[in-house]
Scaffold this active site. Structure first.
Site, mmCIF file in Angstrom:
data_model
loop_
_atom_site.group_PDB
_atom_site.id
_atom_site.type_symbol
_atom_site.label_atom_id
_atom_site.label_comp_id
_atom_site.label_asym_id
_atom_site.label_seq_id
_atom_site.Cartn_x
_atom_site.Cartn_y
_atom_site.Cartn_z
ATOM 1 N N ASP A 218 38.367 43.234 47.104
ATOM 2 C CA ASP A 218 39.068 42.612 45.972
ATOM 3 C C ASP A 218 40.510 43.110 45.966
ATOM 4 O OD1 ASP A 218 39.610 41.529 43.208
ATOM 5 O OD2 ASP A 218 37.453 41.205 43.279
ATOM 6 N N HIS A 241 42.336 41.350 48.287
ATOM 7 C CA HIS A 241 42.987 40.231 47.615
ATOM 8 C C HIS A 241 44.455 40.490 47.324
ATOM 9 C CE1 HIS A 241 38.862 38.624 45.967
ATOM 10 N NE2 HIS A 241 38.930 38.659 47.280
#
Length: 396
Positions: A218, A241
């Site tokens: 993430d 991310h």
């Protein structure tokens, strides 16, 4: 006094002298409290912390080399003097997520002034079993999983030479802290591990992240509401991310975000590069200002530069009304490398409160060997130097 009472009195005296000697030395080795390799050190660490925190001299808790097991634990101040936890070994969390209170963190340090966590050790969250049962990204109703670290309401803190591995959820949550530094910190988990953000910051002032490597499933670094004076320098990110501000605006009571500097970082095979994201059609009305990204190297990053004020994952909202979050004083400078999509920059600002004072300078991004394009909405950026905006589309 009978013999039994004399023996009890002598034992108490020995314990008192032993405790005093440990306090005077300033070093509290968990092996002296019964903590042994391959064993559970929860009680040993608890007792060592109690003594060290009560010391009027600077103190150091030492966890020697070896592998240890640790249950969920909060180490809490205030302490009477500066305190350091020096970890040389590997500490394992319970594999079973049901052994945790998901509202808390696996190990939490809170309400301490002048705290240091160091030593080159590893905290292994053993998250693989938990990831298979994690659907929190897709639904609002889910069992919360515990993060590896919680740093709450700390002042003047250094986290250095520490690795967080395979957390069940976020690796680190920073909340209510002032002047906290992460240096040579590593957060590692597979690229497909859900919600394993590296460092999440909320309602904290003076957060410094330098010479750090984050490879997760993430956001490498994420800023929640109330984040102020955050500096990110010489950080390697990927997979993951990217480096994100937000998401913001989902709740009424959020606080402004201001003063972010991201410099000299490398993002490698991430979904996003540097990103600001806010929810549409939600009650939040805060401001986001003084966000600066400079000297960033992108390597096959899907969305290198992005402002997304229509952030609405898994259809958890509608886009009927625009975001109320005002974004201003944002700069993207000297950002180079390769984009994984044709659009190297997407600045999708709110039609209700368009972005203001946005600068794009010396942006050199390519896609499949050609200059990447840009998509702009509700923003009129200041263009300086080389820019992919020569190949752009604009709306709003």
């Amino acid at each position: 006094m009978d013999l039994q009472l004399k023996m009890i009195a002598f034992a108490l005296l020995v314990l008192q002298v032993s405790s005093s000697a440990r306090a005077q030395s300033g070093v509290f080795d968990i092996s002296k409290y019964g903590g042994a390799p391959d064993g559970d050190i929860t009680q040993a660490l608890t007792n060592a912390w109690k003594d060290a925190c009560a010391s009027t001299n600077p103190s150091k808790i030492v966890i020697p080399t070896g592998t240890y097991h640790l249950k969920q634990l909060e180490l809490k101040g205030p302490c009477l003097a500066p305190i350091e936890v020096q970890v040389h070994g590997t500490i394992l969390a319970p594999k079973d997520p049901n052994q945790f209170d998901g509202e808390a963190q696996w190990i939490k340090f809170s309400y301490i002034n002048f705290f240091t966590l160091s030593g080159g050790g590893t905290f292994d969250g053993q998250g693989a079993i938990a990831w298979d049962n994690n659907n929190c990204a897709e639904t609002k109703i889910c069992k919360k999983l515990s993060m590896n670290f919680g740093f709450g309401f700390l002042n003047n803190t250094i986290i250095r030479d520490i690795t967080s591995k395979d957390s069940k959820n976020f690796h680190v949550n920073v909340l209510g802290c002032n002047n906290i530094t992460f240096t040579n910190f590593n957060a590692i988990a597979p690229g497909d591990s859900p919600n394993t953000d590296g460092i999440h910051i909320g309602r904290s002032t003076g957060v410094y992240i330098t010479d750090t490597n984050i490879a997760t499933g993430d956001d490498c670094i994420s800023l929640g509401d109330g984040s102020r004076e955050v500096s990110v320098l010489n950080v390697k990110c990927g997979p993951g991310h990217g480096i994100s501000v937000g998401s913001l605006g989902k709740y009424q009571e959020e606080e402004p975000v201001e003063g972010l500097s991201v410099k000299n970082c490398v993002l490698n095979n991430t979904d996003n590069g540097v990103r600001i994201k806010t929810w549409p059609d939600t009650p939040g009305t805060i401001t986001v200002t003084d966000m600066h990204f400079e000297g960033i190297k992108m390597i096959n990053v899907r969305n290198p530069i992005i402002i997304d004020q229509e952030y609405c994952p898994w259809n958890q909202c509608t886009k009927k009304n625009p975001s109320k979050i005002k974004i201003s004083k944002v700069s993207f400078k000297n950002i180079t490398g390769t984009s994984g999509t044709p659009e190297g920059a997407v600045l999708l600002c709110s039609s209700g409160v368009p972005c203001e004072d946005v600068t794009l300078a010396d942006i050199d991004l390519t896609f499949n060997g050609t200059v990447a394009s840009a998509k702009l909405s509700n923003v009129k950026p200041i263009i300086q130097g080389k820019s992919l905006l020569l190949n752009s589309t604009t709306t709003g």
